[in-house]
Design an enzyme around this catalytic site. Structure first.
Site, short mmCIF file in Angstrom:
data_model
loop_
_atom_site.label_atom_id
_atom_site.label_comp_id
_atom_site.label_asym_id
_atom_site.label_seq_id
_atom_site.Cartn_x
_atom_site.Cartn_y
_atom_site.Cartn_z
N SER A 511 39.39 38.67 46.58
CA SER A 511 38.64 39.65 46.62
C SER A 511 39.49 40.34 48.47
O SER A 511 41.02 40.62 48.15
CB SER A 511 37.23 39.55 47.42
OG SER A 511 36.76 40.36 47.32
N HIS A 624 34.43 38.49 38.80
CA HIS A 624 34.22 38.71 40.01
C HIS A 624 34.18 37.27 40.33
O HIS A 624 34.42 36.69 42.34
CB HIS A 624 33.85 38.93 41.14
CG HIS A 624 34.34 40.22 42.35
ND1 HIS A 624 36.08 40.06 42.05
CD2 HIS A 624 34.21 39.77 43.46
CE1 HIS A 624 36.44 40.56 43.58
NE2 HIS A 624 35.66 40.18 44.38
#
Length: 652
Positions: A511, A624
């Site tokens: 991320s 994610h």
């Protein structure tokens, strides 16, 4: 050590997690959720357990293997929980279990699921479920074949990480009779309902609503709804966005909110609300604390409440540097330490006597359940006892004074088979967020790297949580002070620890950590291998293709890209692709709508176009959360890809 085993990459499936801890009304018994992994069938199992504070013994209560979110009625007689037990069920199921004994009974199945479940009385509850405006959430949605399905989109955001295309669905508030299964909407509440809290007398509900996700995506408003009827009454004004609230009494609330004075890095603060005056009175804004747990771990998988009220006093988890602890706050804003911890407290509950039941982990111990009473603290569960025969690497902490004078926390983990005469490759790990933190949480990835012969280095650079708003504020300056902090920590480690081979350094992160990995390889060639995970390579594409991009990028980079094109290009790693000399592996999930897969694709394509060494590994069906909650087989393959890449380039 002779006779001890090493943690293996595939051991990721052996960890148990505990969470969602709640006392029963009697204050002696409690419930929690226990989660495990079924590696053979590539799935997660979760069940509800009960415990007794007087004996500190726990017992499995449900055996559906997909049970969670337990909510007990005010009398402590009935338990509601969500599940997915039925093979052909088109949605999430809500079950009722009488705590005196008997079988669970199916109450309702909804495709949109059940959130913010709150008992109103012995038969009625409030809850939220996802539905499009005008859609009947009780009507099963017929799934069309992929080749025939179309999406009609007229609003943003149109995707959500973990959910896919949202099709204008928002969380709407309903009332449900658990005896009859009949439900009806509370149509007076408009907007996307974020949370619901019922008052102690069960007469009112405090409701947090996002009213305009397109124009005011960062802003949530607080309303009070009389459950006997009437229109919701707004509390506060547009000067504060509300994150959470808890009732202090039948007529008073603690409200956690922020004015976003420094954008997303701004730490929220508590307000006290007396419903007679309806004014929000700020409490101790000078504290600049992060209320909640923002410490990283890849073996968590469960949540629970981090805010409680008992006897009119607020209790909250806070992140303070590398630890998460519990503090209390009264109506005047006076703060006291309740539970100091050398680890990561994830969730907790407290009874009238001040006894605590909570979950905690450390860098060498995954989540377990603990209790704290006047007689002392005791570990209640031992679900991860399989680790007793394994040798772990305990992190050594250090502090580095950065070149601008600010002190940065750092850690190093030695390889498991450490020999003082040896020289070892090292991997620098960078956390996501950027407003999260490393600290006293357990990281399987770190332990697996140490067991594979690597030293592991990590730190909390500027942008991290737990050190105040100013420390976390890197808006408009991504890749500047944060990059300097990481490189100065690495310089300290290389100079201080002579077993580190500075010719065999790797870097990885996910991320924001993926963004920083991409940035690093374009600004230095000190690393001989890099692994970029769920990353950002271009802030322009991130702006328009992700669930948060259209408001997160302007906040972090400064304005939108057509007003600040130079800033967007300057802070995008893709701009510096011609400088890259480090072999880099991109790991990305195909359904990651937080940082969409084109972020990896475009950087990979450009590097290959320029003749650079790069590889890309893509995971279908994942989002994610791959490293923390992806399918077990994919989590193992991800770890193997990382270690194999570093082995190839750092162990020649």
């Amino acid at each position: 050590m002779v006779g001890l085993k090493k943690i293996r990459l595939e051991d990721v499936h052996r960890y148990s997690a505990v969470g969602d801890v709640n006392f029963l009304p009697n204050g002696k018994e409690f419930l929690f959720v226990h989660k495990t992994i079924d590696r053979e069938n590539n799935k997660y199992l979760s069940n509800i357990w009960s415990g007794d504070l007087s004996t500190c013994k726990v017992t499995q209560l449900t055996r559906g293997d997909k049970d969670g979110s337990p909510v007990v009625d005010p009398e402590g007689k009935s338990l509601l929980f969500t599940s997915r037990r039925e093979k052909d069920a088109k949605g999430t199921e809500l079950y009722l279990l009488k705590l005196g004994g008997g079988e669970s009974r199916l109450v309702k199945t909804l495709k949109g699921g059940f959130s913010s479940i709150s008992w109103v009385d012995e038969e009625n509850i409030l809850f939220t479920t996802k539905a499009a405006p005008g859609e009947n959430p009780e009507k099963p949605v017929e799934e069309e074949p992929v080749e025939k399905r179309t999406y009609v989109i007229d609003k943003i955001p149109f995707v959500s990480n973990g959910s896919g295309f949202t099709e204008n669905r928002i969380s709407q508030l309903y009332r449900l009779n658990v005896a009859t299964g009949k439900m009806k909407p509370l149509e007076a509440v408009k907007g996307d309902v974020q949370s619901v809290e019922i008052s102690p007398d069960r007469k009112r509900a405090a409701i947090i609503v996002k009213e305009d996700a397109e124009r005011r995506p960062r802003w949530n408003n607080l309303y009070i709804l009389d459950l006997k009827g009437g229109s919701p009454e707004r509390i506060g004004d547009d000067s504060i966005s509300v994150y959470a609230c808890v009732w202090a009494s039948c007529d008073e609330l603690f409200v956690l909110g922020t004015d976003l004075a420094k954008g997303f890095p701004t730490n929220p603060y508590f307000n006290f609300v007396d419903l007679e005056s309806k004014e929000m009175k700020p409490l101790r804004r000078d504290l600049d604390l992060y209320f909640g747990n923002s410490l990283n771990s890849d073996v968590r998988g469960l949540s629970g409440k981090s805010l409680r009220v008992k006897n009119g006093k607020l209790y909250s988890i806070i992140t303070s540097g590398p630890d998460s602890t519990i503090v209390s706050m009264d109506k005047t804003g006076e703060v006291e330490d309740v539970m100091l911890s050398d680890g990561s407290i994830d969730c907790f509950d407290i009874n009238d006597s001040g006894d605590l039941v909570y979950t905690k982990m450390t860098p060498v111990q995954p989540l377990e359940l603990f209790c704290s009473k006047a007689t002392g603290t005791k570990k209640i569960t031992n679900f991860n006892s399989w680790m007793k025969g394994y040798q772990l690497s305990a992190p050594e902490s250090f502090k580095v004074q950065a070149s601008d004078g600010v002190v940065v926390d750092g850690w190093i983990m030695k390889p498991v088979d450490f020999d003082e005469k040896g020289r070892y490759p090292a991997v620098v790990e960078i956390h996501g967020g950027p407003k999260t933190a490393y600290g006293n949480g357990y990281m399987h990835e770190f332990q697996a790297l140490a067991a594979s012969g690597y030293a592991v280095v990590y730190c909390n650079p500027r942008g991290s949580s737990g050190y105040g708003t100013d420390f976390a504020d890197i808006r408009g300056h991504y890749g500047e002070r944060d990059f300097d902090d990481i490189m100065e920590v690495l310089e300290f480690v290389v100079n201080e620890y002579d077993f580190i081979d500075e010719e065999r350094l790797g870097v990885t992160g996910g991320s924001y950590g993926g963004f920083m990995t991409n940035w690093i390889v374009g600004h230095t060639d000190v690393f001989k291998a890099a692994v970029s995970q769920r990353s950002i390579s271009s802030w322009i594409s991130f702006f328009g293709t992700t669930d948060i991009g259209y408001y997160f990028a302007p906040d972090q980079i400064g304005d939108d890209f057509f007003q600040n094109l130079e800033g967007y290009l300057h802070q995008s790693p893709l701009t510096y692709a011609p400088n890259v000399e480090t072999p880099i592996l991109f790991i990305h999930s195909l359904e990651d709508y937080r940082c969409w897969v084109p972020e990896a694709m475009q950087f990979f394509t450009v590097l290959r176009y320029l003749g650079k060494e790069a590889r890309m590994v893509l995971f279908p069906g994942e989002n994610h959360e791959l490293s923390r909650g992806g399918m077990p087989v994919h989590r193992e393959k991800r770890l193997k890809a990382i270690v194999e890449w570093f082995d190839t380039h750092l162990k020649k």
